[in-house]
Design a protein around this motif. Sequence first.
Motif, PDB file in Angstrom:
ATOM      1  N   SER A 181       3.600   9.968  -5.081  1.00 30.66           N
ATOM      2  CA  SER A 181       2.615  10.392  -4.083  1.00 30.66           C
ATOM      3  C   SER A 181       2.139  11.797  -4.425  1.00 30.66           C
ATOM      4  N   ASN A 182       0.850  12.066  -4.197  1.00 36.43           N
ATOM      5  CA  ASN A 182       0.345  13.396  -4.544  1.00 36.43           C
ATOM      6  C   ASN A 182       0.487  14.417  -3.417  1.00 36.43           C
ATOM      7  N   SER A 183       1.166  14.047  -2.325  1.00 32.76           N
ATOM      8  CA  SER A 183       1.500  15.034  -1.294  1.00 32.76           C
ATOM      9  C   SER A 183       2.582  14.464  -0.378  1.00 32.76           C
ATOM     10  N   GLN A 184       3.244  15.356   0.349  1.00 27.29           N
ATOM     11  CA  GLN A 184       4.289  14.943   1.280  1.00 27.29           C
ATOM     12  C   GLN A 184       3.719  14.103   2.420  1.00 27.29           C
ATOM     13  N   CYS A 185       2.605  14.577   2.999  1.00 31.90           N
ATOM     14  CA  CYS A 185       2.062  13.870   4.166  1.00 31.90           C
ATOM     15  C   CYS A 185       1.513  12.497   3.791  1.00 31.90           C
ATOM     16  N   ILE A 186       0.973  12.371   2.583  1.00 36.57           N
ATOM     17  CA  ILE A 186       0.497  11.070   2.118  1.00 36.57           C
ATOM     18  C   ILE A 186       1.682  10.122   1.938  1.00 36.57           C
ATOM     19  N   ARG A 187       2.797  10.646   1.449  1.00 31.69           N
ATOM     20  CA  ARG A 187       3.997   9.816   1.324  1.00 31.69           C
ATOM     21  C   ARG A 187       4.436   9.301   2.692  1.00 31.69           C
ATOM     22  N   GLU A 188       4.534  10.210   3.673  1.00 33.71           N
ATOM     23  CA  GLU A 188       5.023   9.817   4.994  1.00 33.71           C
ATOM     24  C   GLU A 188       4.117   8.763   5.627  1.00 33.71           C
ATOM     25  N   SER A 189       2.809   8.979   5.537  1.00 33.59           N
ATOM     26  CA  SER A 189       1.861   8.066   6.165  1.00 33.59           C
ATOM     27  C   SER A 189       1.898   6.680   5.534  1.00 33.59           C
ATOM     28  N   ASN A 190       1.814   6.626   4.201  1.00 30.26           N
ATOM     29  CA  ASN A 190       1.783   5.330   3.534  1.00 30.26           C
ATOM     30  C   ASN A 190       3.105   4.578   3.665  1.00 30.26           C
ATOM     31  N   CYS A 191       4.210   5.303   3.614  1.00 29.86           N
ATOM     32  CA  CYS A 191       5.502   4.641   3.797  1.00 29.86           C
ATOM     33  C   CYS A 191       5.588   3.996   5.177  1.00 29.86           C
ATOM     34  N   GLN A 192       5.075   4.691   6.177  1.00 32.69           N
ATOM     35  CA  GLN A 192       5.095   4.158   7.537  1.00 32.69           C
ATOM     36  C   GLN A 192       4.272   2.876   7.640  1.00 32.69           C
ATOM     37  N   TYR A 193       3.052   2.909   7.098  1.00 31.06           N
ATOM     38  CA  TYR A 193       2.154   1.761   7.248  1.00 31.06           C
ATOM     39  C   TYR A 193       2.527   0.588   6.345  1.00 31.06           C
ATOM     40  N   LEU A 194       3.150   0.873   5.194  1.00 29.54           N
ATOM     41  CA  LEU A 194       3.449  -0.199   4.246  1.00 29.54           C
ATOM     42  C   LEU A 194       4.908  -0.631   4.276  1.00 29.54           C
ATOM     43  N   GLY A 195       5.730   0.030   5.107  1.00 28.49           N
ATOM     44  CA  GLY A 195       7.126  -0.364   5.229  1.00 28.49           C
ATOM     45  C   GLY A 195       7.960  -0.047   3.997  1.00 28.49           C
TER      46      GLY A 195
ATOM     47  N   GLY B  83       3.851   2.409  -8.488  1.00 25.88           N
ATOM     48  CA  GLY B  83       2.631   2.556  -7.710  1.00 25.88           C
ATOM     49  C   GLY B  83       2.360   4.013  -7.402  1.00 25.88           C
ATOM     50  N   THR B  84       1.165   4.289  -6.945  1.00 28.42           N
ATOM     51  CA  THR B  84       0.800   5.665  -6.591  1.00 28.42           C
ATOM     52  C   THR B  84       0.134   5.700  -5.225  1.00 28.42           C
ATOM     53  N   PHE B  85       0.400   6.753  -4.476  1.00 28.40           N
ATOM     54  CA  PHE B  85      -0.296   7.031  -3.228  1.00 28.40           C
ATOM     55  C   PHE B  85      -1.221   8.210  -3.480  1.00 28.40           C
ATOM     56  N   VAL B  86      -2.514   7.995  -3.329  1.00 28.46           N
ATOM     57  CA  VAL B  86      -3.482   9.052  -3.636  1.00 28.46           C
ATOM     58  C   VAL B  86      -4.350   9.440  -2.443  1.00 28.46           C
TER      59      VAL B  86
ATOM     60  N   GLY C 193      -6.280  13.057  -0.179  1.00 32.84           N
ATOM     61  CA  GLY C 193      -4.993  12.705  -0.741  1.00 32.84           C
ATOM     62  C   GLY C 193      -4.268  14.032  -0.873  1.00 32.84           C
ATOM     63  N   PHE C 194      -4.456  14.630  -1.998  1.00 31.82           N
ATOM     64  CA  PHE C 194      -4.120  16.042  -2.161  1.00 31.82           C
ATOM     65  C   PHE C 194      -5.307  16.630  -2.885  1.00 31.82           C
TER      66      PHE C 194
END
Length: 382
Positions: free
Chosen positions: A160-174, A118-121, A289-290
Amino acid sequence: MTAHMSTHKPKKIFFTLDTLANAGTEKSVLDILSHFSDGTNVTVIYFFRGDDLKEAYEKAGIPLRYEPISGRFPLLKGVLRLRKILKAEKPDMVVSSILRANLISRVACWLTGTKLVGTFVSDSYSDLRKSSFSIKRKLGFYFYYRLDRLTAGIPVGWISNSQCIRESNCQYLGIATGKVEVIYRGRNPEKFRVKENRLLPGQFRFVYVGRMLETKGVGELLEAFAITAQEFPFASLDMYGKGNYESKAKEKISRLGINEKVRMHGLVPNGWEKHYEADCFVFPSWYEGFSGSVVEAMMVGIPIIASDIPMNLEAVTPDVNALVFKVRDAHDLAEQMKKAIRDYDTMCRMAKQAREEALKRFDIKVIAAQYENYLHRHIAGA
């Protein structure tokens, strides 16, 4: 495609997208796949109408497969369609981007036992993004959020296309952050000639290139420019892009009395090329995203003013290679715009550093190699 990876048998990877719209993720996928090695055979599958980039994908030699979905139960139809394709063609992996393609791909891959990345954009679930929704849209948002979270455990890995996008999506999606690799968006340096930053007598040209949306900060940009133009009446603003905020932007331009100083050009191909006609690029987005737009401006070497959102700050460094302002603060943005006019020599020095930074960190060949290597590791079971 390039040949930076050697392998005996090319891996077959399908990339799934909602559409081929002329937007950041779709352009990023195009750029990355154009620089994959001969060790990977790719096919892009898209499900919904919108093929602005079809010609560009075909020109790059990237096979396309349009599986049109319409009517009721589009996600279910998409799952059945993709499941049939996966069973028949048995790819080594699927990589999905954008919400509907993500959901379709997860269920289809789960049913067929196909590996999925999957990708976080984007910062899909931030409070700032949710605050901009209507009540009706919030209902749809929470429905898709539950589906997203419910199926988020299916991919074997994430990009993930950025560090902050990774942190945010990981938090919300578990999702465990260790399951997500950060690989930034890149651009091809060969496309970007060095801009000569030199002011013409009696003018200063700001430029905005991006979608015309409220959440892109267009309203604050117009307000900030109006403040700036009071002190510097020779300043102008050119805006390139389309979106649902266009009519409101035109009303605001008229209300602020800056009709003669602001020009709205609509959507143009290769909007980044307009940086060569301007003196300073302003990017006031509320969230990203980034931002490929910021990377493009860095590659050009035009002075940059950007909002202080975390996504932008992973690309630029305040007062080193760009000016930044407090997001959604028109007065702070105006101060930075006035500073850019007053001290253009410093802006030019920062622009030079921004270009050097972009060439070092965001070369598409380096980005594509990172992306491809990550996928091959997961195909091999790493």
